[in-house]
Write a protein that holds these residues in place. Structure first.
Motif, PDB file in Angstrom:
ATOM      1  N   GLY A  72       0.469  -1.372  -0.111  1.00  0.00           N
ATOM      2  CA  GLY A  72      -0.009   0.325   0.187  1.00  0.00           C
ATOM      3  C   GLY A  72       0.866   1.202   0.160  1.00  0.00           C
ATOM      4  O   GLY A  72       0.542   2.136   0.041  1.00  0.00           O
ATOM      5  N   VAL A  73       2.242   0.790  -0.058  1.00  0.00           N
ATOM      6  CA  VAL A  73       2.652   2.520   0.114  1.00  0.00           C
ATOM      7  C   VAL A  73       3.541   2.473  -1.500  1.00  0.00           C
ATOM      8  O   VAL A  73       4.205   4.300  -1.008  1.00  0.00           O
ATOM      9  N   ARG A  74       2.683   2.699  -2.146  1.00  0.00           N
ATOM     10  CA  ARG A  74       3.137   3.251  -3.341  1.00  0.00           C
ATOM     11  C   ARG A  74       3.199   4.062  -3.874  1.00  0.00           C
ATOM     12  O   ARG A  74       3.824   4.775  -4.144  1.00  0.00           O
ATOM     13  N   PRO A  75       2.208   4.960  -3.196  1.00  0.00           N
ATOM     14  CA  PRO A  75       1.513   6.588  -4.243  1.00  0.00           C
ATOM     15  C   PRO A  75       2.249   7.118  -2.785  1.00  0.00           C
ATOM     16  O   PRO A  75       3.058   8.049  -2.842  1.00  0.00           O
ATOM     17  N   LEU A  76       3.018   6.709  -1.951  1.00  0.00           N
ATOM     18  CA  LEU A  76       4.594   7.778  -0.981  1.00  0.00           C
ATOM     19  C   LEU A  76       5.410   7.499  -1.738  1.00  0.00           C
ATOM     20  O   LEU A  76       6.482   8.809  -1.923  1.00  0.00           O
ATOM     21  N   ILE A  77       5.370   6.614  -1.812  1.00  0.00           N
ATOM     22  CA  ILE A  77       6.166   6.132  -2.684  1.00  0.00           C
ATOM     23  C   ILE A  77       6.797   6.780  -4.734  1.00  0.00           C
ATOM     24  O   ILE A  77       8.352   7.615  -4.374  1.00  0.00           O
TER      25      ILE A  77
END
Length: 195
Positions: A72-77
């Motif tokens: 789920g952290v793809r948008p943050l990365i």
């Protein structure tokens, strides 16, 4: 998770200000991580990355743990100015990093060698040299940090720093890395390549 819940009734920036804390007098402000594996997948990162990017007077460093595209952290990365892959120098660590680099390059839409993705080696020479690991991964070597437990617990556990803490190998190395990261982010901003 507290920020997510609080941001339902107020701006994300205000929710962040309410939930950051200083673990000890010598520590920077921090936002607590998750209490369990898999919780990051339930966070609306796409709603949080904009406010994080707009924070003034602060740099945001996000420890995304062991990256899996499903966590789920793809948008943050994707919204990060710079992504640093932190690894050890063992065979297992080097192989895991080499397998992850293509995934991160695809996620970030970067070519191998782009400074938007770099490598930081902790505890180099056990047994592989940092340059050897970076070459095997195909990414620039940002630098290396010593595996210095006595200095690291000041940051990880809020232990009191000793008299020589500020001159420790870890602190000297961390200052160099911070300067390099600030320069890389500034260079990317000038060339217009910051996402």
């Amino acid at each position: 998770m507290d920020v997510v819940v609080t941001s339902r009734t107020m701006a994300v920036e205000e929710a962040l200000r309410r939930h950051v804390y200083r673990a000890a007098e010598h520590c920077p402000l921090a936002l607590a991580g998750f209490g369990g594996v898999g919780q990051a997948a339930g966070v609306p990162w796409d709603r949080l990355v904009g406010p994080l990017a707009r924070l003034t007077g602060a740099d945001v460093l996000a420890d995304c743990g062991r990256y899996l595209s499903a966590d789920g952290v793809r948008p943050l990365i994707e919204a990060s100015d710079v992504v640093v892959l932190v690894t050890g120098s063992s065979l297992r660590a080097a192989r895991s990093s080499a397998r992850l680099v293509p995934v991160l390059c695809e996620t970030l839409e970067l070519d191998l060698g782009d400074p938007g993705l770099s490598l930081l080696v902790v505890g180099p020479g056990r047994p592989y040299a940092s340059a050897e690991i970076a070459a095997g991964c195909g990414v620039p070597l940002l630098g290396e940090l010593p595996d210095d437990h006595s200095a690291a617990v000041v940051w990880s556990d809020g232990a009191q720093p000793g008299r020589t803490f500020h001159r420790s190998a870890l602190q000297r190395g961390a200052r160099r890395i911070a300067d390099l990261l600030a320069g890389t982010a500034a260079d990317r901003a000038v060339t217009g390549s910051v996402r």
